[in-house]
Design an enzyme around this catalytic site. Structure first.
Site: not given
Length: 875
Positions: A23, A93, A102, A104, A455, A764, A831, A851
């Site tokens: 923010k 804020r 929402g 905090m 919210h 694996s 896996c 993979y």
């Protein structure tokens, strides 16, 4: 030089997000873009971390810097904090690095006391506005900073409205509000045993402290754990000059998105309320107007508003979520951030931004959170069922999807009933941040109040949970646990079905249908596949699962758990016969019955997967898991097998182990009973030959030996596999390639991976067991005590859900490197459950695995996470 803990908005920019929070960095950036932003300053995330390091005390040097920046803000605004002529009021804020809607706390109208409220009334000629702001401040400060329950203040307000016979807060006049302020002050004194603090400087420091404190509140901790946000990030605090949307009919406040957050449509989308402050819109106490209506009400302001929205979207190259206030006909933007959106909207926006030339494909795939895809891969209502059902009510379609379950009236109830295996729909007047755990547990969320930016809506969209908001036709009695609509009452035993795409609510259980990948989803997945290097396989034990995996884009099966096939009704008897056999001969007789069934299993898998790789893991669990444990079932089995009850009971008891997860299982079974490995090898190889002959597919089976911790152990079982395979191949007079590898799930195997790779053609990583063995946690029992670890900040994440990269990950990385050093072309995969966790997928990409394998429904998530890893860390 002293460390700088506080920055004016004019001193920061968007790149300082880690220090100023999302923010604060965006407020600084908007200031530099010349957008009308009420000015202020940001107390950094480092000040928050210092607050915790110093034992939850705000350091004097931070206080000094805040006071010094306050003086600069007074010069910028021409007002003075606490002054009775021209008082400066501020909002306080939170603003963490990652958006936590929402979670905090916020305090508005800070700086008011009995003197400054009169000054505000005189200055504006509007005492109603001044006292409205004051009663809001007292309530917020008391609730957020001092822990006085908000409900107590609301009760006083409701009582006053009742006495006056009015419905809305706006129907109360200045005298009413002044009286209310007096009642609020009395309530505060009664609850706290002291007067309400009137010194603005003290109010400010207490409020900053409260925001820091809220970084560690239970709901923020739960949200962080769900969204992978480390507590070490801390939150910044933004102190900003108040602008007032509650000054009258030329003032207002609203929330807007540069595109529709539910559908992704390229059209400004938002809601606003005249004569209101920010929390009125989000809390859903009054029903807001759609943003288009502002064009009729204030055409000039609307035009300026749309121009700024477009500027912000182009600047950030993403859909923006903004808060704005109009004070006496002047427009201000209070914040902007990349907007939370549903999965459907995320996909449409990502594809549209590429087609509009605003993003590249690489930038676009980073715009979609892989976890969100989950929501698209879950069922929707069956169309025929929907056509025959009549909605009992209709609310706002706040977050899409289909949800069906029994009614739960509180978050606590939803959590407990879901933990007991029940599907529930959480029904509330309005949700609050404290409801987060119940919202996570529920199938869907239904609220009576609140708009598309309430919210419930924002949090549900972020979690991918179906939500229908603002369903005003419902009468919810939270005390007696009933929902009444059209004269009919529903209780905790009744089912509701929610359609988050239409807002329809049905008073019955509706059937659902499986999802499919098409449209924008398909486009984005194709881009992800073009970009990623890491392959994605699925864990699947049946042709049905395998088919689902292929539909979702799996490139093979990384784990087929053969024991899952043993539990089927038509074969459990033969499996049990094998286990209780007293001799090898008896065991072989039982295995001969299992062989044709096991072979058919593998034929089904190979045919479904065509020529994609399939890794088949040999029998892994301890044998007692296949046997009955209750006397009634033992009696029935004894009778079936021609044994006495006592004989069978004794056999079952002899198989009982104190710690079966570390007992006689995995390759240890094949060492004790080599004939099991023989049967499984024969089934795998015969199935591959049959599919090759019948379908012409070139199948290369991958046989995986589980739970290996020693090379001799692997060699012993591998020799059985090789001898059996050779025999079967010769019997059939064919040629067939196959591979034998192992599952690395014991720390010793990771340490000796260079040795083990002499025999293993692939590794694996079974990270579920590797995590258990490395931590010394039982996965089944850890849930009982991990909560204590989260609360005491010992762990922030469940190591079974997110790979522990520093410990377990180090073992995986070491084993991968050692394996490659011995066998350069060794195939490496993972896996465990972690194969479907985005941050774990990124880790697998970075250490060079070939993979990941995950459940079929998480395959698209892993495909996208692998592509994102490629964009972030080209390897």
């Amino acid at each position: 030089m002293d460390k700088k803990f506080v920055y004016l908005f004019s001193e920061g920019n968007a790149s300082m997000k880690n220090l100023l929070g999302g923010k604060g960095a965006n407020l600084a950036e908007m200031t530099s873009l010349g957008i009308p932003v009420p000015q202020g300053f940001t107390v950094t995330t480092e000040a928050c971390n210092k607050y915790y390091e110093d034992g939850k005390v705000i350091a004097q040097e931070v206080i000094n810097q805040i006071e010094s920046k306050m003086k600069e803000l007074e010069n910028i605004t021409g007002k003075e904090f606490g002054n009775v002529e021209k008082p400066l009021l501020v909002s306080v804020r939170s603003g963490a690095r990652a958006s936590m809607p929402g979670m905090m706390d916020t305090i508005l109208n800070l700086g008011l006391n009995d003197d400054t409220v009169e000054a505000m009334a005189k200055l504006t000629g509007n005492p109603r506005f001044a006292y409205d702001s004051y009663r809001r401040f007292i309530q917020m400060f008391a609730d957020v900073v001092m822990g006085v329950e908000k409900r107590l203040f609301e009760d006083l307000m409701d009582k006053m409205k009742e006495e006056k016979g009015v419905h809305l807060d706006t129907d109360l006049d200045a005298d009413d509000l002044k009286k209310l302020v007096g009642q609020f002050m009395e309530l505060y004194k009664k609850e706290k045993g002291e007067d309400f603090p009137t010194d603005p400087k003290m109010q400010l420091i207490e409020s900053v402290t409260a925001v820091f404190r809220s970084w560690d509140n239970p709901r923020a901790n739960v949200y962080r754990r769900l969204n992978d946000i480390p507590s070490s990030w801390g939150t910044a605090v933004n102190v900003q000059e108040m602008v007032f949307g509650n000054k009258g009919e030329t003032s207002g406040t609203g929330v807007a998105f540069s595109r529709n957050p539910a559908t992704g449509e390229n059209k400004v989308y938002g809601e606003y309320l005249m004569n209101a402050q920010g929390e009125d819109v989000v809390a859903g106490i009054r029903t807001p107007q759609p943003i288009d209506h502002l064009e009729e009400q204030m055409p000039e302001i609307y035009k300026q508003f749309v121009d700024i929205v477009n500027t912000l979207e182009k600047h950030y190259k993403d859909m923006q979520d903004m808060e704005f206030t109009i004070e006496d006909g002047k427009l201000y933007f209070l914040q902007t951030r990349n907007g939370k959106r549903t999965a459907q909207a995320a996909l449409k926006i990502a594809v549209d931004l590429v087609e509009e030339g605003m993003n590249t494909k690489e930038e676009a795939i980073l715009k979609v959170d892989p976890k969100q895809l989950d929501t698209l891969l879950h069922p929707a209502f069956d169309q025929e069922g929907l056509d025959n059902a009549t909605p009992i009510a209709k609310g706002l379609p706040a977050s899409p999807g289909a949800a069906c379950g029994k009614i739960a009236f509180t978050a606590e109830e939803a959590k407990d009933r879901a933990a007991a295996g029940e599907k529930v729909v959480l029904v509330r007047l309005e949700t609050s941040p404290e409801d987060i755990e119940g919202m996570v547990a529920a199938e869907g969320i239904l609220t009576v109040r609140g708009g598309m930016t309430s919210h419930a809506a924002v949090v549900a969209r972020g979690m991918g949970t179906c939500c229908v908001a603002g369903c005003g036709e419902l009468k919810v009695d939270e005390v007696n646990k009933t929902v009444t609509v059209n004269g009919k009452t529903y209780t905790s035993n009744d089912y509701l079905s929610l359609d988050g795409s239409t807002g329809n609510v049905y008073g019955e259980a509706l059937n659902t249908v499986a999802p499919e990948i098409s449209g924008h989803f398909e486009t984005l997945m194709n881009w992800a596949d073009e970009i990623r290097a890491l392959k994605v396989r699925a864990n699947a034990d049946s042709p049905r699962d395998a088919k689902q995996a292929v539909e979702f884009g799996a490139e093979g099966i990384g784990l087929c758990r053969t024991e899952h096939m043993f539990f089927a009704e038509d074969r459990i008897a033969a499996v049990r016969e094998m286990i209780v056999s007293k001799s090898e001969e008896q065991r072989r007789k039982a295995l001969d019955k299992i062989l044709p069934m096991q072979r058919e299993d593998f034929i089904g898998l190979y045919e479904t997967m065509e020529e994609r790789p399939v890794t088949i893991r040999f029998l892994d669990p301890p044998l007692h898991e296949f046997l009955p444990q209750i006397d009634e079932e033992i009696k029935a089995l004894a009778k079936e097998m021609g044994l006495t009850f006592e004989e069978l009971k004794a056999t079952i008891e002899s198989l009982h182990e104190f710690n079966p997860m570390m007992g006689h299982r995995g390759c240890r079974l094949a060492v004790s009973y080599p004939e099991i490995a023989e049967m499984q090898t024969r089934a795998v190889i015969e199935a591959a030959i049959q599919v090759k002959n019948n379908k012409g597919f070139n199948i290369v089976p991958e046989i995986m030996i589980p739970l290996v911790g020693e090379i001799k152990e692997l060699k012993y079982v591998k020799d059985i596999v090789v001898a059996t395979a050779k025999k079967v191949i010769e019997e059939n007079g064919v040629e067939l390639d196959y591979q034998v590898g192992t599952m690395i799930e014991i720390p010793r195997a990771a340490l000796l991976a260079d040795e083990i790779a002499k025999e293993a053609e692939f590794f694996s990583f079974g990270t579920n067991d590797l995590t258990q063995m490395t931590f010394g946690f039982s996965r089944d029992d850890a849930g009982k005590f991990l909560q204590d670890y989260y609360e005491k900040k010992i762990y922030e994440q469940d190591p079974f859900a997110k790979l522990d990269q520093s410990g377990v990950g180090q073992l995986v990385q070491m084993a991968a490197e050692k394996g490659k050093a011995t066998r350069a072309n060794i195939k490496l995969g993972i896996c465990g459950e972690h194969g479907g966790d985005p941050s774990s997928v990124e880790f697998c990409h970075n250490i060079g695995l070939n993979y990941v394998s995950c459940s079929p429904f998480r395959v698209p998530l892993a495909r996208l996470a692998a592509a994102q890893a490629q964009v972030k860390n080209k390897r």
